[in-house]
Design a protein around this motif. Sequence first.
Motif, PDB file in Angstrom:
ATOM      1  N   VAL A  86      26.580  73.934   6.670  1.00  0.00           N
ATOM      2  CA  VAL A  86      25.872  74.229   7.984  1.00  0.00           C
ATOM      3  C   VAL A  86      24.530  73.208   7.717  1.00  0.00           C
ATOM      4  O   VAL A  86      24.281  73.005   9.055  1.00  0.00           O
ATOM      5  CB  VAL A  86      25.372  75.673   7.884  1.00  0.00           C
ATOM      6  N   ALA A  87      23.969  73.168   6.822  1.00  0.00           N
ATOM      7  CA  ALA A  87      22.715  72.270   6.759  1.00  0.00           C
ATOM      8  C   ALA A  87      23.116  71.017   7.187  1.00  0.00           C
ATOM      9  O   ALA A  87      22.089  70.301   7.991  1.00  0.00           O
ATOM     10  CB  ALA A  87      21.999  72.306   5.259  1.00  0.00           C
ATOM     11  N   ALA A  88      24.340  70.381   6.753  1.00  0.00           N
ATOM     12  CA  ALA A  88      24.618  69.016   6.952  1.00  0.00           C
ATOM     13  C   ALA A  88      25.039  68.882   8.627  1.00  0.00           C
ATOM     14  O   ALA A  88      24.640  68.068   9.221  1.00  0.00           O
ATOM     15  CB  ALA A  88      25.788  68.723   6.217  1.00  0.00           C
ATOM     16  N   PHE A  89      25.597  70.037   9.051  1.00  0.00           N
ATOM     17  CA  PHE A  89      25.836  70.225  10.675  1.00  0.00           C
ATOM     18  C   PHE A  89      24.687  69.968  11.503  1.00  0.00           C
ATOM     19  O   PHE A  89      24.563  69.383  12.442  1.00  0.00           O
ATOM     20  CB  PHE A  89      26.945  71.140  10.941  1.00  0.00           C
ATOM     21  N   ASN A  90      23.445  70.774  10.925  1.00  0.00           N
ATOM     22  CA  ASN A  90      22.337  70.665  11.798  1.00  0.00           C
ATOM     23  C   ASN A  90      21.658  69.352  11.680  1.00  0.00           C
ATOM     24  O   ASN A  90      21.205  68.853  12.676  1.00  0.00           O
ATOM     25  CB  ASN A  90      21.497  71.777  10.995  1.00  0.00           C
ATOM     26  N   ASP A  91      21.795  68.754  10.608  1.00  0.00           N
ATOM     27  CA  ASP A  91      21.059  67.578  10.527  1.00  0.00           C
ATOM     28  C   ASP A  91      21.963  66.532  11.452  1.00  0.00           C
ATOM     29  O   ASP A  91      21.350  65.606  11.915  1.00  0.00           O
ATOM     30  CB  ASP A  91      20.929  66.842   9.009  1.00  0.00           C
ATOM     31  N   TYR A  92      23.276  66.460  11.281  1.00  0.00           N
ATOM     32  CA  TYR A  92      24.003  65.933  11.967  1.00  0.00           C
ATOM     33  C   TYR A  92      23.775  65.891  13.678  1.00  0.00           C
ATOM     34  O   TYR A  92      23.649  65.045  14.222  1.00  0.00           O
ATOM     35  CB  TYR A  92      25.547  66.095  11.892  1.00  0.00           C
ATOM     36  N   ASN A  93      23.727  67.289  13.890  1.00  0.00           N
ATOM     37  CA  ASN A  93      23.591  67.443  15.309  1.00  0.00           C
ATOM     38  C   ASN A  93      22.363  66.800  15.953  1.00  0.00           C
ATOM     39  O   ASN A  93      21.795  66.498  16.908  1.00  0.00           O
ATOM     40  CB  ASN A  93      23.503  68.845  15.661  1.00  0.00           C
ATOM     41  N   ALA A  94      21.069  67.016  14.928  1.00  0.00           N
ATOM     42  CA  ALA A  94      19.893  66.752  15.411  1.00  0.00           C
ATOM     43  C   ALA A  94      19.762  65.175  15.458  1.00  0.00           C
ATOM     44  O   ALA A  94      19.032  64.722  16.250  1.00  0.00           O
ATOM     45  CB  ALA A  94      18.829  67.192  14.441  1.00  0.00           C
ATOM     46  N   GLN A  95      20.446  64.382  14.633  1.00  0.00           N
ATOM     47  CA  GLN A  95      20.547  62.908  14.588  1.00  0.00           C
ATOM     48  C   GLN A  95      21.371  62.352  15.661  1.00  0.00           C
ATOM     49  O   GLN A  95      20.965  61.259  16.126  1.00  0.00           O
ATOM     50  CB  GLN A  95      20.579  62.378  13.225  1.00  0.00           C
ATOM     51  N   ILE A  96      22.268  62.795  15.796  1.00  0.00           N
ATOM     52  CA  ILE A  96      23.479  62.338  16.729  1.00  0.00           C
ATOM     53  C   ILE A  96      23.072  62.458  18.027  1.00  0.00           C
ATOM     54  O   ILE A  96      23.180  61.618  19.117  1.00  0.00           O
ATOM     55  CB  ILE A  96      24.960  63.065  16.664  1.00  0.00           C
TER      56      ILE A  96
END
Length: 100
Positions: A86-96
């Motif tokens: 979930v943390a990786a997806f949150n970072d991914y979504n914020a940066q993509i």
Amino acid sequence: MKHGEKNDLLKGYKILCIKAGEKKQQNAFDIDLVKYLADVPAVQQKYQTGGYGNQPVVKHKTFGFANMVALAKQAAFKPEEADAIVAAFNDYNAQIAPAK
């Protein structure tokens, strides 16, 4: 709730994800997350090295006893792994998002 009952409930646990442009949701536990996160190299690298509290991702070239133990650990559900995804997806979504 007894320990065994809790483990039975967690066996069916899923984190569903979908990339923009895709039509089908996928279970994050069943996909290669390193490949999935490739669009944002910083997140991919952090996930691969265990920076989200997950087990570091290591590609196995041989199938020895140590590799079987590693695969068994990956197969067992761990709340830390779910939190890391979930943390990786949150970072991914914020940066993509800004890249669009």
